[in-house]
Design a protein around this motif. Structure first.
Motif, PDB file in Angstrom:
ATOM      1  N   LYS A 188       0.988  -1.161  -0.141  1.00 35.12           N
ATOM      2  CA  LYS A 188      -0.162  -0.108  -0.041  1.00 35.12           C
ATOM      3  C   LYS A 188       0.874   1.123  -0.012  1.00 35.12           C
ATOM      4  CE  LYS A 188      -3.368   2.357   2.882  1.00 35.12           C
ATOM      5  NZ  LYS A 188      -4.350   2.083   4.200  1.00 35.12           N
ATOM      6  N   TRP A 189       2.146   1.112   0.591  1.00 34.40           N
ATOM      7  CA  TRP A 189       2.983   2.453   0.806  1.00 34.40           C
ATOM      8  C   TRP A 189       4.092   2.224  -0.232  1.00 34.40           C
ATOM      9  CZ3 TRP A 189       1.571   6.687   3.273  1.00 34.40           C
ATOM     10  CH2 TRP A 189       0.448   6.370   3.989  1.00 34.40           C
ATOM     11  N   ARG A 190       4.282   1.240  -1.141  1.00 32.02           N
ATOM     12  CA  ARG A 190       5.364   1.130  -2.122  1.00 32.02           C
ATOM     13  C   ARG A 190       5.541   2.383  -2.827  1.00 32.02           C
ATOM     14  NH1 ARG A 190       5.879  -4.160  -4.853  1.00 32.02           N
ATOM     15  NH2 ARG A 190       3.606  -4.135  -4.625  1.00 32.02           N
ATOM     16  N   ALA A 191       4.575   3.057  -3.427  1.00 29.68           N
ATOM     17  CA  ALA A 191       5.160   4.065  -3.977  1.00 29.68           C
ATOM     18  C   ALA A 191       5.892   5.228  -3.227  1.00 29.68           C
ATOM     19  CB  ALA A 191       3.688   5.112  -4.567  1.00 29.68           C
ATOM     20  N   VAL A 192       5.538   5.428  -2.061  1.00 26.90           N
ATOM     21  CA  VAL A 192       6.286   6.460  -1.085  1.00 26.90           C
ATOM     22  C   VAL A 192       7.725   5.634  -0.573  1.00 26.90           C
ATOM     23  CG1 VAL A 192       6.338   7.356   1.343  1.00 26.90           C
ATOM     24  CG2 VAL A 192       4.428   7.338   0.045  1.00 26.90           C
ATOM     25  N   ILE A 193       7.645   4.405  -0.375  1.00 28.30           N
ATOM     26  CA  ILE A 193       8.873   3.800  -0.012  1.00 28.30           C
ATOM     27  C   ILE A 193       9.814   3.806  -1.025  1.00 28.30           C
ATOM     28  CG2 ILE A 193       9.795   1.571   0.985  1.00 28.30           C
ATOM     29  CD1 ILE A 193       7.136   1.300   2.604  1.00 28.30           C
ATOM     30  N   ALA A 208      11.945   8.498   9.048  1.00 30.28           N
ATOM     31  CA  ALA A 208      11.650   9.742   9.349  1.00 30.28           C
ATOM     32  C   ALA A 208      10.628  10.338   8.399  1.00 30.28           C
ATOM     33  CB  ALA A 208      12.900  10.521   9.297  1.00 30.28           C
ATOM     34  N   HIS A 209      10.639   9.923   7.141  1.00 27.46           N
ATOM     35  CA  HIS A 209       9.875  10.300   5.982  1.00 27.46           C
ATOM     36  C   HIS A 209       8.181   9.862   6.371  1.00 27.46           C
ATOM     37  CE1 HIS A 209       8.595  11.753   2.340  1.00 27.46           C
ATOM     38  NE2 HIS A 209       8.287  10.459   1.615  1.00 27.46           N
ATOM     39  N   LEU A 210       8.362   8.485   6.626  1.00 23.99           N
ATOM     40  CA  LEU A 210       6.989   7.819   6.917  1.00 23.99           C
ATOM     41  C   LEU A 210       6.307   8.579   8.056  1.00 23.99           C
ATOM     42  CD1 LEU A 210       7.610   4.140   6.359  1.00 23.99           C
ATOM     43  CD2 LEU A 210       6.477   5.489   5.024  1.00 23.99           C
ATOM     44  N   LYS A 211       7.129   8.940   9.132  1.00 22.98           N
ATOM     45  CA  LYS A 211       6.290   9.498  10.222  1.00 22.98           C
ATOM     46  C   LYS A 211       5.990  11.083   9.835  1.00 22.98           C
ATOM     47  CE  LYS A 211       8.708   6.805  13.616  1.00 22.98           C
ATOM     48  NZ  LYS A 211       9.472   6.791  14.960  1.00 22.98           N
ATOM     49  N   THR A 212       6.211  11.489   8.683  1.00 26.50           N
ATOM     50  CA  THR A 212       5.574  12.703   8.198  1.00 26.50           C
ATOM     51  C   THR A 212       4.274  12.699   7.498  1.00 26.50           C
ATOM     52  OG1 THR A 212       6.714  12.601   6.237  1.00 26.50           O
ATOM     53  CG2 THR A 212       7.722  13.602   7.891  1.00 26.50           C
ATOM     54  N   MET A 213       3.951  11.161   7.399  1.00 20.79           N
ATOM     55  CA  MET A 213       2.514  11.056   6.425  1.00 20.79           C
ATOM     56  C   MET A 213       1.537  10.538   7.354  1.00 20.79           C
ATOM     57  SD  MET A 213       3.680  10.551   3.361  1.00 20.79           S
ATOM     58  CE  MET A 213       5.043  10.620   2.652  1.00 20.79           C
ATOM     59  N   THR A 226      -1.277   9.359   7.465  1.00 16.10           N
ATOM     60  CA  THR A 226      -2.129   8.209   7.423  1.00 16.10           C
ATOM     61  C   THR A 226      -1.329   6.962   7.652  1.00 16.10           C
ATOM     62  OG1 THR A 226      -2.053   8.230   5.079  1.00 16.10           O
ATOM     63  CG2 THR A 226      -4.009   9.196   5.959  1.00 16.10           C
ATOM     64  N   PHE A 227      -0.078   7.158   7.714  1.00 16.86           N
ATOM     65  CA  PHE A 227       0.846   5.854   7.967  1.00 16.86           C
ATOM     66  C   PHE A 227       0.737   5.666   9.463  1.00 16.86           C
ATOM     67  CE2 PHE A 227       4.494   3.220   8.738  1.00 16.86           C
ATOM     68  CZ  PHE A 227       4.586   2.522   7.805  1.00 16.86           C
ATOM     69  N   PRO A 228       0.421   4.211   9.654  1.00 17.21           N
ATOM     70  CA  PRO A 228       0.567   4.000  11.235  1.00 17.21           C
ATOM     71  C   PRO A 228       2.185   3.966  11.737  1.00 17.21           C
ATOM     72  CG  PRO A 228       0.148   2.073   9.831  1.00 17.21           C
ATOM     73  CD  PRO A 228      -0.064   3.327   9.053  1.00 17.21           C
ATOM     74  N   LYS A 229       2.329   5.037  12.485  1.00 12.33           N
ATOM     75  CA  LYS A 229       3.740   5.268  12.580  1.00 12.33           C
ATOM     76  C   LYS A 229       4.493   3.909  13.649  1.00 12.33           C
ATOM     77  CE  LYS A 229       2.883  10.029  12.462  1.00 12.33           C
ATOM     78  NZ  LYS A 229       1.980   9.976  11.260  1.00 12.33           N
ATOM     79  N   ILE A 230       3.730   3.242  14.655  1.00 17.24           N
ATOM     80  CA  ILE A 230       4.433   2.389  15.143  1.00 17.24           C
ATOM     81  C   ILE A 230       4.590   1.014  14.277  1.00 17.24           C
ATOM     82  CG2 ILE A 230       1.877   1.245  15.700  1.00 17.24           C
ATOM     83  CD1 ILE A 230       5.035   1.359  18.320  1.00 17.24           C
ATOM     84  N   LEU A 231       3.943   1.132  13.018  1.00 24.20           N
ATOM     85  CA  LEU A 231       4.348   0.007  12.139  1.00 24.20           C
ATOM     86  C   LEU A 231       5.357   0.244  11.228  1.00 24.20           C
ATOM     87  CD1 LEU A 231       0.718  -1.057  11.569  1.00 24.20           C
ATOM     88  CD2 LEU A 231       2.615  -2.324  12.851  1.00 24.20           C
ATOM     89  N   ALA A 232       6.098   1.428  11.099  1.00 25.71           N
ATOM     90  CA  ALA A 232       7.289   1.646  10.369  1.00 25.71           C
ATOM     91  C   ALA A 232       8.429   0.834  10.382  1.00 25.71           C
ATOM     92  CB  ALA A 232       7.464   3.219  10.490  1.00 25.71           C
ATOM     93  N   THR A 233       8.700   0.452  11.530  1.00 28.19           N
ATOM     94  CA  THR A 233       9.934  -0.446  11.726  1.00 28.19           C
ATOM     95  C   THR A 233       9.564  -1.710  11.145  1.00 28.19           C
ATOM     96  OG1 THR A 233      10.494   0.789  13.841  1.00 28.19           O
ATOM     97  CG2 THR A 233      11.598  -1.340  13.493  1.00 28.19           C
ATOM     98  N   PRO A 234       8.542  -2.508  11.496  1.00 25.34           N
ATOM     99  CA  PRO A 234       8.394  -3.870  10.613  1.00 25.34           C
ATOM    100  C   PRO A 234       8.214  -3.638   9.366  1.00 25.34           C
ATOM    101  CG  PRO A 234       6.452  -3.390  12.427  1.00 25.34           C
ATOM    102  CD  PRO A 234       7.438  -2.009  12.582  1.00 25.34           C
ATOM    103  N   VAL A 235       7.481  -2.670   8.712  1.00 24.26           N
ATOM    104  CA  VAL A 235       7.362  -2.609   7.457  1.00 24.26           C
ATOM    105  C   VAL A 235       8.583  -2.384   6.779  1.00 24.26           C
ATOM    106  CG1 VAL A 235       6.537  -0.937   5.591  1.00 24.26           C
ATOM    107  CG2 VAL A 235       4.923  -1.579   7.325  1.00 24.26           C
TER     108      VAL A 235
END
Length: 125
Positions: free
Chosen positions: A65-70, A89-94, A96-105
């Motif tokens: 779902k977040w491939r275009a950003v990543i 850091a970039h994902l945490k500016t989004m 709608t992105f569930p920040k706690i899931l940035a690390t596992p993603v």
């Protein structure tokens, strides 16, 4: 099942030492004996999400779902070098992105192979 070794967890801890949310996620991955999907599912539930599919499918779907950003070119070289700090850091500016899931993603994407993960977008260019 995607397994994260204790050596990989230690490497991510050193990269993300200043990020308390990442430390929580890494602790949980460690508690789940390196089972990335199991840890991500637990984090998702804690974040108020209600995953309705198997652990492995759910984490893969969230990453896609977040491939275009990543897969943005400006971050890809860092991901290819195994560093997730800038993308984190970039994902945490989004909003709608569930920040706690940035690390596992992001760990999931590294384990899949960054080029492999981004290939569908590269084919569109």
């Amino acid at each position: 099942m995607t397994t994260v070794t204790s050596q990989e967890i230690a490497l991510f801890r050193s990269q993300l030492a200043d990020d308390s949310g990442a430390m929580v996620a890494l602790d949980l991955i460690e508690d789940c004996e390196g089972d990335l999907e199991d840890a991500a599912m637990t984090l998702a539930i804690k974040a108020g999400q209600e995953p309705e599919r198997a652990n492995a499918e759910w984490l893969d779907a969230l990453a896609r779902k977040w491939r275009a950003v990543i897969c943005e070119q400006e971050f890809r070289s860092q991901l290819l070098d195994g560093s997730i700090v800038e993308m984190m850091a970039h994902l945490k500016t989004m909003p709608t992105f569930p920040k706690i899931l940035a690390t596992p993603v992001l760990i999931y994407i590294l384990k899949q192979g960054v080029d492999n993960f981004c290939e569908p977008l590269d084919l569109l260019k």
